[in-house]
Design an enzyme around this catalytic site. Structure first.
Site, short mmCIF file in Angstrom:
data_model
loop_
_atom_site.label_atom_id
_atom_site.label_comp_id
_atom_site.label_asym_id
_atom_site.label_seq_id
_atom_site.Cartn_x
_atom_site.Cartn_y
_atom_site.Cartn_z
N SER A 101 -9.69 1.79 3.14
CA SER A 101 -8.86 2.58 2.25
C SER A 101 -7.84 1.74 1.47
CB SER A 101 -8.12 3.65 3.06
OG SER A 101 -7.22 3.04 3.97
N LYS A 153 0.85 -1.21 0.00
CA LYS A 153 0.00 0.00 0.00
C LYS A 153 0.87 1.25 0.00
CE LYS A 153 -3.83 2.05 2.68
NZ LYS A 153 -4.67 1.91 3.89
N SER A 197 -9.77 -0.60 7.30
CA SER A 197 -9.23 -0.50 5.94
C SER A 197 -8.57 -1.76 5.38
CB SER A 197 -8.23 0.64 5.86
OG SER A 197 -8.93 1.84 5.77
N1 GLN Z 1 -12.92 3.78 6.51
C1 GLN Z 1 -12.34 4.26 7.73
C2 GLN Z 1 -12.03 5.72 7.60
O1 GLN Z 1 -12.41 6.30 6.65
C3 GLN Z 1 -11.14 3.46 8.06
C4 GLN Z 1 -9.90 3.92 7.40
C5 GLN Z 1 -8.70 3.09 7.75
O2 GLN Z 1 -8.82 2.05 8.40
N2 GLN Z 1 -7.54 3.58 7.35
O3 GLN Z 1 -11.43 6.30 8.44
#
Ligand code: GLN
Length: 468
Positions: free
Chosen positions: A150, A75, A174
């Site tokens: 994400s 990532k 994420s």
């Molecule tokens: N979807 C969650 C957010 O928008 C989690 C993001 C993550 O785990 N980096 O914060």
């Protein structure tokens, strides 16, 4: 031609000369090219083909590391020396890292092949991978739908067979949510299990790094390799790393808790049915199922979005146009330079979170929001501590719905935040969670089930998934 069930089978094929690692890497590079519309990669390291020959030789000589020849995508929030590190943000679009993240270094030390950096939501903020300066990532099961976020690119790279495995990060879901939307395994480890050194900070007391894989053996091997104490991250734990791979196949019966709050209104019918089917199977194979309650669950989303935005507003203060990254040159004075660099460098979701976080930390609101949320975090953690006195594992859906359409929720941040309803609690409590793919709905979209365990009990999650 390139069929193997897991990494140990691949190694054996290479060792006996039935599979050429160079050809295998070439195959993945071609797949990435032919599936370019998925937009899973920000950068592809075509020169990784040069590592293949050397690693293949080591495999045949018996001197290779545990991940020898495993082709892995990273990532684009994790640092790799002399490679771009953009966090899918305009503010870092031309930035190159000067050192390598510990988790990535551990993969390299075990002779993995790093094939590129994957697309993600900007600074890991999002649930759909639509917040990226490189554009959205498409779900391989239906190109009109999101892959989740994400870590969307990392999930798609594995689901679409563009590599063997990948690393993502999980601050509020994420890893688990995109794994669910794409139909693969994804593990969020205990906070502190994997060093965060070289991970671009979002919510530092929540951030974790973990693997995606198509099979549980590779997932176990990867978490074993990247875990451990690191002097470069003072929050990394000195708990000994368990030999997950050799204990993986031990047959066990589990005490499994079903929290009623996770099966309430808002859960998709087909997801509920699919999980109930699994529960019946678990019962008949000798596991004990217990109804439990995690009473503070309804506060997890607001608590998560207060605390992580607060941490983000502080963490992202470093992107000011002065030290590194994008700088607006058309400015009259220093203040203007800061303001314009940040205004043009950050996307709208990141700016929304910086403003939210600044607000909850400001004098007069700190007690009402930030301090209160810290207290609620403690209560949420206590819910889990109490539950784990009675059960080994907690089973829930990973997501309330299957993958949604691109554009469907991007204009409504609250709708988007609700996608994290089942995942943020593990990050608030610091405990590990896994997504297990359990089938598809009537439209052919993957359904995921989440298992959570107490701190540092990743082994139970892996054994349970393997058994299932
Ligand atoms: N979807 C969650 C957010 O928008 C989690 C993001 C993550 O785990 N980096 O914060």
């Amino acid at each position: 031609m390139h069929k193997y069930k897991n990494h140990s089978e691949k190694l054996e094929l290479i060792r006996t000369g039935k599979l050429s690692l160079s050809e295998n890497v070439e195959y993945f590079l071609k797949r990435i090219e032919s599936e370019r519309q998925l937009n899973a990669f920000n950068f592809v390291f075509t020169d990784c083909i040069n590592d293949a020959g050397l690693i293949e030789k080591k495999i045949k000589e018996g001197t290779a590391g545990r991940l020898a020849g495993m082709v892995i995508a990273i990532k684009d929030v994790l640092a790799i020396k002399e490679k771009p590190l953009t966090c899918s943000s305009n503010i870092l679009k031309t930035f190159e890292s000067i050192y390598t993240a510990t988790a990535v270094q551990k993969l390299i030390d075990e002779d993995a092949v790093i094939i590129g950096k994957t697309n993600c939501d900007e600074f890991a903020m999002g649930s759909s991978n639509e917040n990226s300066v490189f554009g959205p990532v498409l779900n391989p099961h239906d190109n009109l739908r999101v892959p989740g976020g994400s870590s969307g690119g990392s999930a798609v790279a594995v689901a679409a067979n563009l590599c063997d495995a990948s690393l993502g990060t999980d601050t509020g879901g994420s890893i688990r949510q995109p794994a669910a939307f794409c139909g693969i395994f994804g593990l969020k480890p205990t906070y502190g299990r994997v060093s965060r050194y070289g991970l671009t900070a979002y919510g530092s007391s929540f951030d974790t790094i973990g693997p995606f894989a198509r099979n549980i053996d590779d997932l176990a091997l990867l978490i074993e390799v990247i875990s451990g104490l690191d002097e470069k991250d003072s929050t990394s734990s000195n708990q000994p790393v368990i030999d997950y791979t050799s204990s993986l196949k031990q047959k066990r019966n589990f005490k499994i808790g079903l929290p009623k709050e996770y099966f309430a209104e808002g859960l998709d019918r087909e997801i509920r049915d699919a999980i109930e089917e699994q529960i019946e199977r678990l019962k008949s194979s000798g596991n004990e199922i217990i109804d439990i309650s995690l009473p503070h669950t309804e506060y997890s989303i607001p608590t998560y979005y207060i605390l992580t935005t607060a941490e983000a507003s502080s963490n992202l203060a470093r992107y000011d146009g002065a030290h590194y990254g994008f700088r607006e040159k058309q400015s009259n004075n220093l203040n203007d330079m800061y303001r314009l660099s940040r205004s043009k460098g950050f996307g709208s979701e990141v700016k929304r979170r910086i403003m939210l976080g600044t607000y909850v930390l400001s004098a007069g609101y700190y007690d009402a929001y930030y301090r209160k949320a810290q207290k609620v975090r403690r209560l949420l953690k206590q819910d889990f501590d109490n539950a784990f006195k009675m059960v080994d594992l907690i089973l829930t859906p990973t997501t309330p719905t299957t993958a949604f359409k691109i554009g469907e929720k991007s204009t409504d941040p609250l709708e988007m935040y609700l996608m994290d309803i089942y995942t943020t609690s593990a990050n608030l409590a610091g405990i590990p969670g896994i997504n297990i793919p359990i089938g598809k709905n009537s439209e052919g979209l993957p359904i995921g089930m989440q298992a959570m365990s107490k701190e540092f009990d990743e082994l139970s999650l892996l054994q349970f998934s393997s058994q299932l």
